[in-house]
Motif scaffolding. Structure first.
Motif, PDB file in Angstrom:
ATOM      1  N   LYS A   1      20.851  -4.593  -9.695  1.00 55.05           N
ATOM      2  CA  LYS A   1      20.648  -6.031  -9.896  1.00 55.05           C
ATOM      3  C   LYS A   1      21.354  -6.864  -8.830  1.00 55.05           C
ATOM      4  CE  LYS A   1      21.473  -9.720 -13.266  1.00 55.05           C
ATOM      5  NZ  LYS A   1      21.997 -10.046 -14.629  1.00 55.05           N
ATOM      6  N   LEU A   2      22.611  -6.508  -8.518  1.00 55.82           N
ATOM      7  CA  LEU A   2      23.418  -7.321  -7.604  1.00 55.82           C
ATOM      8  C   LEU A   2      23.332  -6.857  -6.154  1.00 55.82           C
ATOM      9  CD1 LEU A   2      26.687  -7.871  -9.690  1.00 55.82           C
ATOM     10  CD2 LEU A   2      24.756  -9.437  -9.382  1.00 55.82           C
ATOM     11  N   GLY A   3      22.924  -5.617  -5.938  1.00 57.44           N
ATOM     12  CA  GLY A   3      22.880  -5.095  -4.581  1.00 57.44           C
ATOM     13  C   GLY A   3      24.234  -4.561  -4.143  1.00 57.44           C
ATOM     14  N   GLY A   4      24.331  -4.226  -2.869  1.00 55.57           N
ATOM     15  CA  GLY A   4      25.560  -3.631  -2.358  1.00 55.57           C
ATOM     16  C   GLY A   4      25.652  -2.159  -2.709  1.00 55.57           C
ATOM     17  N   ARG A   5      26.818  -1.604  -2.431  1.00 58.77           N
ATOM     18  CA  ARG A   5      27.063  -0.188  -2.726  1.00 58.77           C
ATOM     19  C   ARG A   5      28.294  -0.067  -3.618  1.00 58.77           C
ATOM     20  NH1 ARG A   5      28.285   2.380   2.869  1.00 58.77           N
ATOM     21  NH2 ARG A   5      29.394   0.380   3.062  1.00 58.77           N
ATOM     22  N   TRP A   6      28.318   0.945  -4.451  1.00 59.14           N
ATOM     23  CA  TRP A   6      29.560   1.299  -5.122  1.00 59.14           C
ATOM     24  C   TRP A   6      30.433   2.025  -4.104  1.00 59.14           C
ATOM     25  CZ3 TRP A   6      31.236  -1.070  -9.066  1.00 59.14           C
ATOM     26  CH2 TRP A   6      30.409  -1.447 -10.122  1.00 59.14           C
ATOM     27  N   LEU A   7      31.644   1.523  -3.919  1.00 56.41           N
ATOM     28  CA  LEU A   7      32.572   2.086  -2.945  1.00 56.41           C
ATOM     29  C   LEU A   7      33.786   2.679  -3.642  1.00 56.41           C
ATOM     30  CD1 LEU A   7      32.629  -0.868  -0.358  1.00 56.41           C
ATOM     31  CD2 LEU A   7      31.144   1.163  -0.335  1.00 56.41           C
ATOM     32  N   THR A   8      34.192   3.850  -3.207  1.00 55.74           N
ATOM     33  CA  THR A   8      35.395   4.482  -3.716  1.00 55.74           C
ATOM     34  C   THR A   8      36.035   5.233  -2.549  1.00 55.74           C
ATOM     35  OG1 THR A   8      36.297   5.892  -5.488  1.00 55.74           O
ATOM     36  CG2 THR A   8      34.189   6.578  -4.487  1.00 55.74           C
TER      37      THR A   8
ATOM     38  N   SER B   1      22.440   0.264 -13.220  1.00 52.33           N
ATOM     39  CA  SER B   1      21.538  -0.890 -13.212  1.00 52.33           C
ATOM     40  C   SER B   1      22.230  -2.138 -12.675  1.00 52.33           C
ATOM     41  CB  SER B   1      21.002  -1.150 -14.625  1.00 52.33           C
ATOM     42  OG  SER B   1      22.055  -1.481 -15.520  1.00 52.33           O
ATOM     43  N   LEU B   2      23.543  -2.252 -12.861  1.00 52.43           N
ATOM     44  CA  LEU B   2      24.268  -3.410 -12.333  1.00 52.43           C
ATOM     45  C   LEU B   2      24.177  -3.442 -10.818  1.00 52.43           C
ATOM     46  CD1 LEU B   2      26.132  -5.850 -12.813  1.00 52.43           C
ATOM     47  CD2 LEU B   2      28.073  -4.275 -12.610  1.00 52.43           C
ATOM     48  N   ARG B   3      24.346  -2.296 -10.184  1.00 49.32           N
ATOM     49  CA  ARG B   3      24.239  -2.255  -8.726  1.00 49.32           C
ATOM     50  C   ARG B   3      22.831  -2.604  -8.272  1.00 49.32           C
ATOM     51  NH1 ARG B   3      22.389  -0.576  -4.477  1.00 49.32           N
ATOM     52  NH2 ARG B   3      20.787   0.526  -5.641  1.00 49.32           N
TER      53      ARG B   3
ATOM     54  N   ASN C   1      30.704  -6.370  -1.587  1.00 51.27           N
ATOM     55  CA  ASN C   1      30.269  -7.754  -1.409  1.00 51.27           C
ATOM     56  C   ASN C   1      30.029  -8.494  -2.729  1.00 51.27           C
ATOM     57  OD1 ASN C   1      30.283  -7.448   1.419  1.00 51.27           O
ATOM     58  ND2 ASN C   1      28.195  -6.658   1.406  1.00 51.27           N
ATOM     59  N   SER C   2      30.572  -7.991  -3.825  1.00 51.49           N
ATOM     60  CA  SER C   2      30.313  -8.640  -5.111  1.00 51.49           C
ATOM     61  C   SER C   2      30.989  -9.992  -5.230  1.00 51.49           C
ATOM     62  CB  SER C   2      30.740  -7.737  -6.273  1.00 51.49           C
ATOM     63  OG  SER C   2      32.082  -7.288  -6.139  1.00 51.49           O
ATOM     64  N   ARG C   3      31.994 -10.272  -4.386  1.00 53.24           N
ATOM     65  CA  ARG C   3      32.607 -11.610  -4.391  1.00 53.24           C
ATOM     66  C   ARG C   3      31.603 -12.667  -3.936  1.00 53.24           C
ATOM     67  NH1 ARG C   3      36.221 -11.850   1.163  1.00 53.24           N
ATOM     68  NH2 ARG C   3      34.658 -10.872   2.501  1.00 53.24           N
ATOM     69  N   ASP C   4      30.547 -12.240  -3.247  1.00 48.08           N
ATOM     70  CA  ASP C   4      29.542 -13.184  -2.765  1.00 48.08           C
ATOM     71  C   ASP C   4      28.580 -13.622  -3.875  1.00 48.08           C
ATOM     72  OD1 ASP C   4      30.646 -12.887  -0.259  1.00 48.08           O
ATOM     73  OD2 ASP C   4      29.209 -11.350   0.368  1.00 48.08           O
ATOM     74  N   HIS C   5      28.726 -13.049  -5.062  1.00 48.10           N
ATOM     75  CA  HIS C   5      27.814 -13.357  -6.164  1.00 48.10           C
ATOM     76  C   HIS C   5      28.458 -14.284  -7.184  1.00 48.10           C
ATOM     77  CE1 HIS C   5      24.880 -10.454  -4.726  1.00 48.10           C
ATOM     78  NE2 HIS C   5      25.816  -9.529  -4.674  1.00 48.10           N
ATOM     79  N   GLU C   6      29.456 -15.064  -6.736  1.00 50.45           N
ATOM     80  CA  GLU C   6      30.186 -15.920  -7.675  1.00 50.45           C
ATOM     81  C   GLU C   6      29.255 -16.884  -8.402  1.00 50.45           C
ATOM     82  OE1 GLU C   6      33.948 -19.059  -7.760  1.00 50.45           O
ATOM     83  OE2 GLU C   6      33.622 -17.762  -6.004  1.00 50.45           O
ATOM     84  N   GLU C   7      28.274 -17.440  -7.704  1.00 50.63           N
ATOM     85  CA  GLU C   7      27.359 -18.388  -8.358  1.00 50.63           C
ATOM     86  C   GLU C   7      26.503 -17.672  -9.394  1.00 50.63           C
ATOM     87  OE1 GLU C   7      26.097 -22.026  -9.373  1.00 50.63           O
ATOM     88  OE2 GLU C   7      27.655 -21.577  -7.878  1.00 50.63           O
ATOM     89  N   THR C   8      26.001 -16.494  -9.033  1.00 50.08           N
ATOM     90  CA  THR C   8      25.196 -15.711  -9.979  1.00 50.08           C
ATOM     91  C   THR C   8      26.025 -15.317 -11.197  1.00 50.08           C
ATOM     92  OG1 THR C   8      23.854 -14.821  -8.174  1.00 50.08           O
ATOM     93  CG2 THR C   8      23.837 -13.602 -10.248  1.00 50.08           C
ATOM     94  N   LEU C   9      27.288 -14.986 -10.969  1.00 53.86           N
ATOM     95  CA  LEU C   9      28.161 -14.519 -12.047  1.00 53.86           C
ATOM     96  C   LEU C   9      28.916 -15.651 -12.734  1.00 53.86           C
ATOM     97  CD1 LEU C   9      29.719 -11.364 -10.319  1.00 53.86           C
ATOM     98  CD2 LEU C   9      27.802 -11.452 -11.914  1.00 53.86           C
ATOM     99  N   LYS C  10      28.607 -16.900 -12.391  1.00 49.25           N
ATOM    100  CA  LYS C  10      29.360 -18.032 -12.929  1.00 49.25           C
ATOM    101  C   LYS C  10      29.422 -18.040 -14.455  1.00 49.25           C
ATOM    102  CE  LYS C  10      29.834 -23.043 -12.415  1.00 49.25           C
ATOM    103  NZ  LYS C  10      29.285 -24.253 -11.733  1.00 49.25           N
ATOM    104  N   PRO C  11      28.317 -17.793 -15.185  1.00 54.69           N
ATOM    105  CA  PRO C  11      28.420 -17.778 -16.651  1.00 54.69           C
ATOM    106  C   PRO C  11      29.407 -16.724 -17.163  1.00 54.69           C
ATOM    107  CG  PRO C  11      26.140 -17.930 -15.968  1.00 54.69           C
ATOM    108  CD  PRO C  11      26.927 -17.629 -14.720  1.00 54.69           C
ATOM    109  N   TYR C  12      29.454 -15.601 -16.493  1.00 52.64           N
ATOM    110  CA  TYR C  12      30.400 -14.541 -16.867  1.00 52.64           C
ATOM    111  C   TYR C  12      31.827 -14.925 -16.483  1.00 52.64           C
ATOM    112  CZ  TYR C  12      33.039 -10.181 -16.271  1.00 52.64           C
ATOM    113  OH  TYR C  12      34.018  -9.220 -16.303  1.00 52.64           O
ATOM    114  N   LEU C  13      32.031 -15.374 -15.262  1.00 56.22           N
ATOM    115  CA  LEU C  13      33.371 -15.679 -14.770  1.00 56.22           C
ATOM    116  C   LEU C  13      33.998 -16.876 -15.469  1.00 56.22           C
ATOM    117  CD1 LEU C  13      32.761 -15.166 -10.939  1.00 56.22           C
ATOM    118  CD2 LEU C  13      34.059 -13.663 -12.465  1.00 56.22           C
TER     119      LEU C  13
END
Length: 327
Positions: free
Chosen positions: A255-262, A251-253, A201-213
């Motif tokens: 901060k942003l939530g969700g799960r690491w998926l593989t 720590s990134l997970r 669900n990291s695509r849902d954090h576009e606003e939070t990640l806006k400075p990075y993106l």
């Protein structure tokens, strides 16, 4: 700690899942496995689209016949062996690294070949990634004529750290943002070998990640003094900024939530696609062999393409693509 699906022996120890040297939290709310799409994607294209819309990625099992991928893997590893990157006396297809590769030593006697350059010596890989089934798929998936970027990102990862978490947009965002990364394993990749991982669900954090993106690895601050050793006109590297989102996947997970998926086991013939804004990285390679995969990119031909990655000899991050901006 979770069981290593690579090993069938009952006495095998549990495997610590790591990325960049950090042991990941593998509890149910922090770690999981990708949803898999089984079946003919051409017969179920609408389901493919729905799966992508729901998850932000699409993981198709057995997209290609495994024997087709295995044949190209054989060619890749034989070229790696030819250039001395694999251990002497081993079957090339197993991709057991030469000790110099593990130590990161560049042997000048091996000529100009690099692990990344091996892909240029195996033309058959382009038949898989640039023609036929994959182009037909993207034309139907995107609803129009498609083009591929002319760079194959060849990932030959010896035992050691995986890729830092990042989004692809910061490397190729000067054209349309509707570009799709396709990750292909050129060998079976289990948890010990350590494949690609996606932050759920990291695509849902576009606003939070806006400075990075909003950044680009080939931009630099024209109003700030640069290090004396940095020659922007000649460099082919991301010397100013490497494009990473975080060097700490744990720590990134948090901060942003969700799960690491593989996947418990990526297999030859599988295909995984996702957008430019999805956070991803890779697990550490804790095996004894080189992990081999590729990244390629696809978009609608009607939309603007990033000039750095198209053409007969894409130049990528060369000096004349550097752009100054006021920071």
């Amino acid at each position: 700690m979770i069981n290593d699906t690579m090993n069938d022996g009952s006495n095998e120890p549990e495997l610590s899942i790591k990325s960049r040297g950090y042991e990941l939290d593998t509890s149910a709310d922090a770690f999981g496995f990708l949803n898999e799409f089984h079946g003919d994607p051409f017969a179920y294209m609408e389901q493919c689209k729905a799966s992508y819309d729901r998850d932000g990625y699409l993981y198709i099992k057995n997209f290609w016949p495994s024997e087709d991928i295995a044949a190209v893997r054989r060619q890749l590893t034989e070229r790696m062996q030819h250039h001395g990157f694999l251990a002497q006396g081993t079957d090339a297809v197993h991709a057991i690294p030469h000790p110099d590769v593990l130590r990161g030593i560049e042997d000048k006697d091996k000529g100009s070949a690099t692990l990344d350059g091996i892909v240029d010596e195996v033309p058959d890989i382009k038949n898989v990634l640039y023609q036929g089934q994959i182009m037909d798929f993207y034309q139907q998936f995107l609803g129009g004529e498609c083009l591929h970027y002319d760079q194959i990102w060849y990932r030959s990862m010896p035992p050691g750290f995986g890729t830092v978490p990042h989004c692809d947009l910061v490397y190729m965002g000067r054209g349309t943002h509707n570009v799709f990364t396709t990750w292909v394993p050129w060998g079976d990749i289990d948890l010990r070998t350590g494949g690609l991982m996606i932050l759920e669900n990291s695509r849902d954090h576009e606003e939070t990640l806006k400075p990075y993106l909003s950044r680009d690895v080939d931009d630099y601050c024209s109003n700030k003094e640069l290090p004396d050793h940095l020659d922007l006109k000649s460099t082919t590297d991301n010397k100013v900024w490497g494009g990473w989102l975080s060097k700490n996947p744990y720590s990134l997970r948090e901060k942003l939530g969700g799960r690491w998926l593989t996947s418990p086991k990526f297999e030859m013939g599988d295909l995984l696609l996702f957008s430019m804004k999805l956070v991803h990285g890779s697990l550490d390679n804790q095996s004894d062999h080189i992990r081999i995969s590729t990244d390629t990119r696809y978009q609608l031909a009607s939309e603007q393409a990033d000039e750095r990655w198209v053409g007969p000899a894409p130049r990528g991050h060369v000096g004349y693509h550097k752009k100054g901006r006021v920071c």
